[in-house]
Structure formats: C-alpha cells, structure tokens
Design a protein around this motif. Structure first.
Motif, PDB file in Angstrom:
ATOM      1  N   UNK A 219      36.677  22.048 -18.026  1.00  0.00           N
ATOM      2  CA  UNK A 219      36.695  22.193 -16.565  1.00  0.00           C
ATOM      3  C   UNK A 219      35.811  21.135 -15.907  1.00  0.00           C
ATOM      4  N   UNK A 220      34.661  20.854 -16.523  1.00  0.00           N
ATOM      5  CA  UNK A 220      33.752  19.844 -15.988  1.00  0.00           C
ATOM      6  C   UNK A 220      34.390  18.452 -16.053  1.00  0.00           C
ATOM      7  N   UNK A 221      35.109  18.187 -17.149  1.00  0.00           N
ATOM      8  CA  UNK A 221      35.780  16.893 -17.291  1.00  0.00           C
ATOM      9  C   UNK A 221      36.884  16.743 -16.243  1.00  0.00           C
ATOM     10  N   UNK A 222      37.621  17.828 -15.996  1.00  0.00           N
ATOM     11  CA  UNK A 222      38.670  17.787 -14.974  1.00  0.00           C
ATOM     12  C   UNK A 222      38.068  17.561 -13.587  1.00  0.00           C
ATOM     13  N   UNK A 223      36.924  18.214 -13.334  1.00  0.00           N
ATOM     14  CA  UNK A 223      36.272  18.069 -12.026  1.00  0.00           C
ATOM     15  C   UNK A 223      35.858  16.623 -11.790  1.00  0.00           C
TER      16      UNK A 223
END
Length: 273
Positions: A219-223
């Motif tokens: 999720x952090x990478x997508x953000x």
C-alpha cells in the motif's frame, strides 16, 4: 508421441473411459489436441494419513481422484493445469520411499511411487509435458507455490506456541500460508489470499503479522507511485460536464495549463505409446 496420438480413435476411447470412471461427478475431459499419456496409482499424503489415489497424465493437465472400485470407479476429481506445476524430488524416509512433491500456486502435496523406476517415469513425463507447454505458450515457470499441509500425526502439540496439546476435544488446524499444524488460539485470524481462494482463509498468528506487513508495504509503494499524479492535477478544477455557448478560446482561458511421513504398498503405472 503427442502428435501421433492426437485426434486418434484410440485416444478418444481412452479419454472417454476416464470420463466414464468419474461418472457425473467429474468434468468433461475431451478437448481437441488433448492426449492421455499415462495413468497409475500413487500414494498421496493426506491430512489424516497417506492414501492411494488414481492419477491420469494428459499433455496439458494432471487429473487425480479417489478410488472407489479399482480401475472402474473414481470420485473427487481434481484437475491441475500442467503450466502451473513444479516438481521437487524428496529423499526417502523409513516410512516412505520414492517420494516427490507436486507444487502449484493453489495446492502442493507429496506423492510416492511403488518403485524408483516408476517415480523416474512419472517425473520424466511430467517435466517433458510442462516444458513443451511453457515453450508453446511463452509463459515462465510458476514461482509462487502453496505450502503443503503437514500431516496431523506429525505432531501432538501446536507447532507455533508449542504449549497446546491436541486431543479429542482440542482440534488441529492448518495455517493456509505455511501449512503448520496449529491450535485454535494460534490461528484465530483470517486473511484474504486471492491466489488460493476468494474467501479469507485461516492463518496462524505469525503468518498473519507477516501478511499484514506485506500488505502495508504494498500500500505504501502504491501511495508513493500515485503521489506525483495527484500533485500534477491539484491545479485543475473538475469539469461540470455542462455545455455552454462560449467559444473554444474563451473556454481555454479558464483552464490552467517439513516433516516427512509416508508408506506405500500400492503400485502400477503405465504410459501409453
């Protein structure tokens, strides 16, 4: 051999015989270009104990099921696409010989043959079919595999807390991520793993924390990937979707630029030619 047998009457008869043995509980197996290459009985590691299972090797799928009447009736049909299969040879144990693991993205399990020669034949034919399919489709070998379940009899205590003893009242459970035998307290969590099932599955506490951490990391990478896009559109106002009578020029001005356990006495295997 596959090209020689494809679309022949004898091959059609063999496939029809397999379909008939599974009866109404099985799926149709006849497809243009599909060839039945071999069949045999292997011992499959099941949750409670090793059990004989009938296996049919086609040029594109592996089919197996439970034996009701030997060579006449089978049920619980399972179909595995060979493109998803990876094989791993396993060492012999005192209880079980001629072992290997069939690994797929949805399910992995251990089987054993009645002889070393029989194991070599199965593995050789499987690897040849898999190699041919991957070359034909241009796909890469499967890299992610489901963990095989450790048999119930492998342990009398929970493999996570190592405190809870299993009994008639204290049930054994299996973590769908690691395959360990665990108690209820150590496997109260559920986690959605789309590769295995559309529903959340039971996982042990350790795997649950690892899965959560992986999900948070993703999720952090997508953000981080979407932040530049969001920044770029901050200066724009959303369109109302309404048409107006203003000219295009006027409009434009408004827009800013495991453990091993097995034993087997069953045997027979034959490959068609």
């Amino acid at each position: 051999m596959v090209d020689h047998l494809a679309n022949t009457e004898i091959n059609s008869q063999r496939i029809a015989a397999v379909e008939n043995c599974f009866g109404a509980s099985g799926q149709p197996l006849a497809l243009p270009g599909r060839v039945l290459l071999g069949e045999g009985i292997l011992t499959k590691e099941c949750r409670k104990k090793p059990k004989p299972r009938i296996f049919f090797l086609f040029n594109d799928i592996l089919v197996y099921g439970s034996i009701i009447i030997n060579k006449r009736k089978y049920n619980s049909q399972h179909i595995i696409p060979l493109e998803d299969v990876t094989l791993e040879t396993l060492p012999d144990t005192l209880q079980m010989k001629n072992r290997w693991m069939i690994k797929t993205s949805k399910k992995s399990f251990v089987v054993s043959a009645a002889s070393l020669t029989e194991r070599k034949e199965w593995i050789s034919h499987l690897e040849e079919c898999i190699k041919h399919l991957l070359t034909k489709t241009g796909r890469q070998p499967c890299r992610e595999h489901a963990a095989p379940w450790i048999p119930d009899k492998a342990t009398d205590i929970c493999m996570r807390c190592t405190q809870t003893k299993f009994s008639t009242l204290t049930r054994r459970h299996h973590c769908r991520k690691c395959g360990f035998v665990v108690c209820a307290d150590c496997s109260r969590q559920r986690f959605l793993m789309p590769r295995l099932s559309p529903k959340p599955l039971r996982v042990c506490n350790l795997c649950y924390r690892q899965l959560l951490a992986e999900k948070k990391k993703e999720a952090e990478a997508d953000r981080r990937q979407t932040e530049p896009i969001r920044s770029a559109i901050q200066g724009y106002e959303p369109s109302s979707g309404d048409d107006s009578d203003k000219s295009d020029d006027e409009k434009a001005e408004q827009w800013p630029a495991d453990t091993e356990f097995y034993t087997s006495e069953v045997s027979w295997s034959s490959f068609h030619s």
